[in-house]
Design a protein around this motif. Structure first.
Motif, PDB file in Angstrom:
ATOM      1  N   ARG A 105       0.866  -1.169   0.000  1.00 45.03           N
ATOM      2  CA  ARG A 105       0.000   0.000   0.000  1.00 45.03           C
ATOM      3  C   ARG A 105       0.907   1.225   0.000  1.00 45.03           C
ATOM      4  N   ASP A 128      -1.894   5.400  -3.018  1.00 38.49           N
ATOM      5  CA  ASP A 128      -3.270   5.097  -2.621  1.00 38.49           C
ATOM      6  C   ASP A 128      -3.874   6.242  -1.815  1.00 38.49           C
ATOM      7  N   ARG A 129      -3.021   6.970  -1.115  1.00 40.98           N
ATOM      8  CA  ARG A 129      -3.499   8.079  -0.305  1.00 40.98           C
ATOM      9  C   ARG A 129      -2.396   9.128  -0.200  1.00 40.98           C
TER      10      ARG A 129
END
Length: 333
Positions: A105, A128-129
């Protein structure tokens, strides 16, 4: 039980990466660290800020010789990039990393306003963020989640000690002499001389080359001499001791920076008063007039800031800005 693995990519900046890595380990992660640039020399950092293509070759060498061997030997659950002005990896390098770590991630924390770090916008799609310390970037630019900075355990320990009746310093400042910051800190210091004369002001200048660069391009340095700066960096433990012995900390962001400095958050953790030029601090939930003064060029000695002691806040606010809580937000799925 299998330990989750995290790879932290971050600048050397005053050793904060060590705090992040150690906190990950305390939370049960196996944590590795990679520097975000090929060199920590002042010349290399300056060249990278002017144009990253100037250090592209050295970055390629660093990536192939030092970075790839690390990312090839393990399978990581989380790749965490702390992006600041020194970040040197190209889009292709980040794509290579993602190809080798397909199952991870990817989370980025942007520790500079986008106006000072436009390059990283090109790698945002790989994550992802994306978090930012800049409240304005989170409000007005797409893709950002707002997350203020943190204070580490050193400042938490200062805050946990019983309040002092006497302080060695009325106010203090230790920091790198960026032109705007240098000017504003000196303005504060002078304005406070009659109220708080016991001051510790330490303007650090990394090199004469950096000074000459500012001398040429920054109006704030036009009448400033090299002798006005300190060329030795104060060790972290001594800086923390000065912090502990100070009633109040002075702070000013550098040009183009709108997010709160980490020094502002450290004042919260250490339960110390703060004088800052960043008026946006009034929009944060820990703002109290007795604890925080926004400097607008004038000092009013009759204000409650000077008359009252530090006002304790709810414990939940102190916990909210701790490094542990900061990383809990980062690792949220």
């Amino acid at each position: 039980m299998k330990r989750r693995k995290v790879l932290v990519i971050a600048p050397l900046f005053f050793g904060y990466y060590k705090d992040i890595v150690e906190e990950f380990k305390a939370m049960g992660y196996e944590a590795d660290y990679i520097c975000d640039a090929p060199s920590n020399s002042n010349l290399s950092k300056a060249m990278g800020r002017v144009n990253k293509s100037l250090i592209h070759r050295s970055t390629e060498t660093f990536f192939s010789r030092s970075v790839l061997p690390i990312i090839k030997q393990k399978t990581y659950d989380l790749i965490f990039l702390v992006a600041g002005m020194t970040f040197a990896f190209s889009v292709d390098m980040m794509k290579c990393l993602k190809k080798l770590q397909k199952e991870a991630r990817y989370v980025m924390y942007q520790w500079d306003s986008e106006v000072n770090l436009p390059f990283v916008r090109s790698i945002h799609p790989l994550f992802d963020r994306v978090y930012t310390f800049d409240r304005f970037d989170s409000l007005y630019k797409p893709g950002y989640l707002f997350l203020p900075l943190f204070y580490n355990h050193s400042y938490e320990n200062i805050g946990k000690k019983s309040s002092r009746e006497e302080y060695r310093y009325d106010c203090s400042y230790i920091g790198t002499a960026h032109p705007q910051k240098y000017q504003k800190i000196n303005e504060m210091s002078k304005a406070l001389e009659d109220i708080w004369p016991n001051q510790f002001i330490y303007h650090y200048m990394p090199s004469r080359l950096k000074y000459l660069y500012h001398k040429m391009f920054a109006r704030e340095f036009q009448n400033v001499h090299f002798s006005e700066f300190q060329t030795e960096k104060i060790p972290g433990e001594i800086a923390a001791k000065v912090f502990e012995e100070s009633r109040c900390i002075l702070d000013a962001p550098q040009a183009g920076q709108r997010g709160l400095t980490i020094r502002s958050i450290e004042c919260l953790g250490a339960k110390r008063k703060l004088i800052t030029t960043n008026a946006d601090i009034k929009n944060y939930d820990f703002y109290k007039e007795n604890n925080i003064l926004v400097f607008d060029g004038n000092i009013h000695e009759n204000s409650s800031f000077f008359r009252e002691d530090y006002e304790e806040l709810p414990e939940a606010l102190y916990q909210k800005y701790s490094i542990k809580n900061w990383l809990k937000t980062i690792i949220e799925e």
